[in-house]
Design an enzyme around this catalytic site. Structure first.
Site, PDB file in Angstrom:
ATOM      1  CD  GLN A  88       2.084   0.061  12.296  1.00 23.86           C
ATOM      2  OE1 GLN A  88       2.002   0.363  11.113  1.00 23.86           O
ATOM      3  NE2 GLN A  88       2.253  -1.179  12.703  1.00 23.86           N
ATOM      4  N   GLY A  89       3.162   3.975  15.415  1.00 24.59           N
ATOM      5  CA  GLY A  89       4.524   4.256  15.881  1.00 24.59           C
ATOM      6  C   GLY A  89       5.211   2.998  16.366  1.00 24.59           C
ATOM      7  CB  SER A 122       9.807   1.353  12.325  1.00 24.14           C
ATOM      8  OG  SER A 122       9.338   0.171  11.741  1.00 24.14           O
ATOM      9  CB  SER A 157       2.195   5.692   6.870  1.00 22.12           C
ATOM     10  OG  SER A 157       3.274   5.030   6.268  1.00 22.12           O
ATOM     11  CD  GLU A 188       1.755  -3.129   9.357  1.00 30.82           C
ATOM     12  OE1 GLU A 188       2.199  -3.519  10.457  1.00 30.82           O
ATOM     13  OE2 GLU A 188       2.180  -2.130   8.764  1.00 30.82           O
ATOM     14  CD  GLU A 213      14.801  -9.747   2.957  1.00 32.09           C
ATOM     15  OE1 GLU A 213      14.011  -8.881   3.389  1.00 32.09           O
ATOM     16  OE2 GLU A 213      15.108  -9.821   1.739  1.00 32.09           O
TER      17      GLU A 213
END
Lengths: 370, 396
Positions: B129-130, B132, B164, B247, B381
């Site tokens: 997964q790209g 961030s 990951s 997710e 958060e």
């Protein structure tokens, strides 16, 4: 698998909520409240059909009990519901006939006399005893609304050392009821002193000692208190959220500040997790599932912790006004506190959770091994 | 409300239980464990994914047309229970199944579904997964990785981080900027990128656990065919939100709960056998209080997921409940691993390889790994903002 309530159960919740919203929680309206809830069917819910009841289960009661908690309805309602289910399952036919229709109609309120000053939460430590002359002596504490009850379900030890439940008539000689001074005067907790009060054979639930019936009553009561606690927590969360939307400081609603928003989000997560615990426990209780004890203890310990925490945080979110007598948040906190210690505090139930889990794990390993 | 298995659910459970007894290595969970070496472990997990697929247990609630089993979320809940019970290993293609597959089921074209979904389930193609980037963490919409359209392909330039399993992956889902002039949420697109494409460089990042599960991924003039876009050009934000909902959602959480439950059981067994001073560790009343909370919260993770499954099955919509589920499990799991390590007392510092370590240092490793739980898939958060604003309707 289906972990949801059905339409009828949601509808019943809505009906109970509407009714309670319209009733002010004043003591003068208390008899009307009781009669009104009986009319809606709450008190006949757990009574079998052959005794003028609806013959439903703890799952059917779960959402309505949450409403009772939200509305800070009398704790003796939960006690009476727990008694109804216990009498329906463990009473003799004569006992069922005598008490269940009266509970269903709303004319009989039942008190639960379990706790004692010198005992913890393990019923094996209770000192109240029935002697060989069939009289009972002991000192019970924290019975909600005892002076308004026509029947007191009393946990006692019998002369053979086993425990069971007495169907005690509070008007009989040897029964002295006096009010406690407590953190939550609205709960109207009473002390019951039993001084050689005579017990007829038909006043022993099921006709003799029955630790199963006592265990059932304690679990059912604990489950309903957990439901009331999580209902109360949900209500207090709603109050705090509404206040945070409206209250302006620094030129903005305080709910826009992350310090407040995040606290409220954590409260919401805790309330939802508490609901998961209480709802599952209601099913485990209704089905007498193998993990009933663990599920009830989880619900009671967890919902008690959540309710206390949500009340504490709601007062913080309100600031100075939250601390005033007039606003009334303290009434919820007081109720949460007394229910937290009723029929087992979190420490007691947590220890039971570990014991039950280890037992289940042993059993599972044996099955896997064999 | 009913937690009993229906006849068909029971048949599913029985069949799965039988299959697991055959499929797991002899002595699994007792004397035979996952390999310690990271690459060997990845291969082991990939093999397990493939074994599950061969047995017909991959994609339980996915449509049959794409290689799934065509069952419901209820069966996937039973699947989770049985995996926990058998202490079955994790798979490797978690992102493929939980994120990519579900996103394509919602937003992919029929051709994309046909092309990608069966190979996700068979674990022939592993996904990463790209999302961030160094400059786009919690503020995901500020991604800068650029994709320019040249004729029939995009040219991608930029950097992704915390990718990951990139080192084991054949494919990557990427959120890229296709219109730098538009407001930040409106200039993003969602691409499927072949990891074999020229111009991709992967650099492993060592995590606090000592492992290198995640990576930095660099894109240098990487060509991506135009048909590899999911949804509309500049419509990627909405697609990414679907990915994030899964997710954080109950399917993912229930998969994780399997492992927490396994390690909880393992901890309880270990503490029952472990003596300290005059008694068994598990009888220490102070520790029991904390263990009870761990037992409760790990059970509540499961119950939260089941409640949400039932809500979906009864027609309820996906919403901010995913954030609620994620916020709960991540903090509860951290508390559990705090307790697990503390329970070991003087043996707590001893890790894998030390002859006195408990459960081969598993709890210490999990403890370190657990620090990431409240950061990835959206930091706590961010989840609290979502719950506060979308569930509680608090002002922004």
């Amino acid at each position: 698998m289906n972990f949801d309530f059905d339409e009828q159960q949601y509808r019943f919740r809505d009906t109970v909520r509407r009714f309670l919203d319209n009733e002010a929680g004043t003591s003068s309206a208390e008899n009307r409240l009781w009669a009104g809830l009986a009319e809606l069917g709450l008190l006949s819910l757990l009574v079998p059909e052959e005794h003028d009841g609806l013959g439903l289960s703890a799952v059917d009661a779960a959402l309505a009990v949450e409403e009772l908690g939200r509305a800070m309805a009398p704790v003796s309602l939960a006690a009476t519901l727990a008694a109804a289910d216990t009498i329906a399952r463990f009473g003799t036919v004569a006992q069922q006939r005598r008490y269940l229709p009266a509970i269903a109609s709303g004319s009989l309120r039942v008190g639960l006399a379990v706790m004692e000053e010198g005992a913890g939460y393990d019923w094996r430590d209770l000192a109240t005893a029935v002697d060989t002359r069939n009289t009972v002596s002991g000192d019970k504490i924290l019975v909600p609304d005892a002076d308004r009850c026509g029947l007191i379900l009393t946990a006692a030890r019998f002369d053979d050392g086993r425990f069971g439940l007495l169907l005690l008539d509070p008007k009989r000689p040897g029964v002295l009821i006096e009010p406690h001074q407590t953190l939550d005067p609205d709960t109207r907790f009473q002390r019951i002193q039993l001084d050689a009060a005579s017990i007829a054979q038909d006043q022993i639930l099921g006709g003799g000692p029955s630790e199963k019936s006592l265990g059932h009553l304690l679990d059912f009561g604990g489950l309903l208190y957990a439901g009331m606690l999580i209902g109360l927590a949900g209500k207090v969360l709603d109050i705090a959220v509404a206040y945070a939307r409206d209250r302006v400081q620094f030129g903005k609603p305080i709910g826009s500040f992350q310090a407040i928003k995040h606290k409220l989000a954590d409260m919401a997560v805790a309330v939802e997790a508490g609901r998961s615990a209480a709802y599952y426990a209601s099913w485990a209780m209704a089905e007498n599932a193998p993990d009933r004890a663990r599920a009830v203890s989880m619900a009671k310990a967890y919902c008690g912790d959540v309710a206390r925490q949500v009340c504490n945080d709601a007062i913080q979110v309100h600031g100075g006004i939250g601390f005033t007598w007039e606003l009334g948040l303290h009434r919820y906190l007081r109720r949460a506190k007394v229910l937290e210690y009723a029929l087992g505090d979190a420490a007691f139930h947590r220890d039971r959770i570990v014991a039950e889990t280890l037992l289940a794990l042993d059993r599972e390993r044996e099955t896997v091994a064999s | 409300m009913d937690f009993r298995d229906s006849p068909s659910e029971l048949a599913f459970r029985t069949e799965l239980r039988r299959w697991l007894a055959e499929a797991l290595p002899q002595g699994w969970g007792e004397t035979v464990f996952e390999p310690q070496d990271e690459d060997e472990r990845a291969r082991f997990r990939l093999d397990w994914d493939r074994k599950l697929h061969a047995g017909g247990w991959a994609g339980i609630y996915w449509p049959k047309a794409y290689g799934g089993r065509g069952a419901t979320l209820v069966e996937s809940a039973i699947f989770a229970e049985e995996m926990a019970r058998a202490r079955a290993p994790d798979g490797l293609n978690i992102i493929g199944r939980n994120l990519v597959g579900t996103t394509l089921l919602h937003h992919g074209t029929e051709a994309q579904r046909q092309r990608y979904l069966p190979k996700i389930l068979s674990a022939e193609e592993v996904w990463c997964q790209g999302f961030s980037e160094p400059g786009a963490g919690s503020d995901l919409a500020s991604v800068r990785c650029r994709a320019e359209l040249h004729g029939n392909h995009f040219v991608v330039n930029g950097q992704k981080v915390w990718t990951s399993f990139a080192q084991y992956s054949q494919w990557c889902i990427a959120l890229v900027r296709t219109d730098p002039g538009a407001p930040k949420h409106k200039g993003l697109s969602f691409l499927l990128i072949d990891m074999k494409s020229p111009g991709i460089t992967i650099r492993p990042l060592r995590q606090i656990s000592g492992e290198c599960e995640f990576n930095e991924t660099f894109f240098d003039d990487v060509q991506v065919p135009v048909e590899n876009i999911v949804g509309e050009l500049n419509g990627g934000w909405q697609i990414a939100m679907t990915t994030l909902a899964y997710e954080r959602g109950p399917e993912d959480a229930l998969g994780r709960q399997i492992r927490f439950k396994q390690e909880l059981d393992q901890l309880l067994v270990a503490l029952s056998g472990l003596r300290r001073g005059k008694g068994r560790v598990v009888d220490d009343p102070v520790l029991r209080q904390r263990l009870a909370l761990a037992i409760t919260e790990i059970e509540l993770m499961r119950l939260n997921c089941l409640r949400t499954f039932s809500k979906y099955l009864n027609g309820g919509q996906r919403g901010p409940d995913a954030s609620l589920i994620k916020l709960f499990w991540s903090h509860a799991a951290q508390r559990f691993y705090d307790t697990a390590v503390e329970a070991l007392g003087p043996l707590a510092p001893l890790t894998a390889g030390d002859r006195a370590s408990v459960a081969a240092g598993r709890f210490q490793l999990s403890y370190l790994q657990s620090r990431a739980f409240t950061i990835y898939s959206g930091a706590s958060e961010i989840q609290r903002n979502i719950i506060g604003e979308r569930m509680l309707a608090l002002p922004r």
